[in-house]
Design a protein around this motif. Structure first.
Motif, mmCIF file in Angstrom:
data_model
loop_
_atom_site.group_PDB
_atom_site.id
_atom_site.type_symbol
_atom_site.label_atom_id
_atom_site.label_comp_id
_atom_site.label_asym_id
_atom_site.label_seq_id
_atom_site.Cartn_x
_atom_site.Cartn_y
_atom_site.Cartn_z
ATOM 1 N N VAL A 12 0.960 9.683 2.645
ATOM 2 C CA VAL A 12 1.183 9.068 1.335
ATOM 3 C C VAL A 12 2.663 9.136 0.969
ATOM 4 O O VAL A 12 3.225 8.178 0.425
ATOM 5 C CB VAL A 12 0.297 9.741 0.258
ATOM 6 N N GLU A 17 -1.412 4.660 3.163
ATOM 7 C CA GLU A 17 -2.685 5.211 2.725
ATOM 8 C C GLU A 17 -3.389 5.783 3.950
ATOM 9 O O GLU A 17 -3.427 5.144 5.003
ATOM 10 C CB GLU A 17 -3.530 4.096 2.110
ATOM 11 N N PRO A 37 -1.200 0.771 0.897
ATOM 12 C CA PRO A 37 -1.957 0.856 -0.359
ATOM 13 C C PRO A 37 -2.153 -0.540 -0.947
ATOM 14 O O PRO A 37 -1.344 -1.436 -0.710
ATOM 15 C CB PRO A 37 -1.063 1.698 -1.265
#
Length: 64
Positions: A12, A17, A37
């Motif tokens: 992250v 992600e 993401p």
């Protein structure tokens, strides 16, 4: 810190992600699946080899 937490925090922090990760039976191999993401998705979204390189180069060894 648990392995999942370490991997997720690192991935992250790199702007990706964490989708999933797998370890081999003796934990000698770690396979990490990443994606972008949703907030970073574009028409040409997805993960390229260039995105995978820095994640592949991670050294996640711990003192445990």
């Amino acid at each position: 810190m648990q392995l999942l937490d370490l991997i997720e925090t690192t991935v992250v922090g790199m702007g990706y992600e964490l989708v999933e990760f797998e370890t081999s039976p003796r934990a000698r191999l770690l396979r990490v699946f990443i994606d972008r993401p949703e907030s970073a998705q574009t028409e040409k979204s997805g993960i390229s080899v260039e995105d995978s390189l820095p994640v592949s180069a991670l050294d996640l060894r711990t003192d445990e």
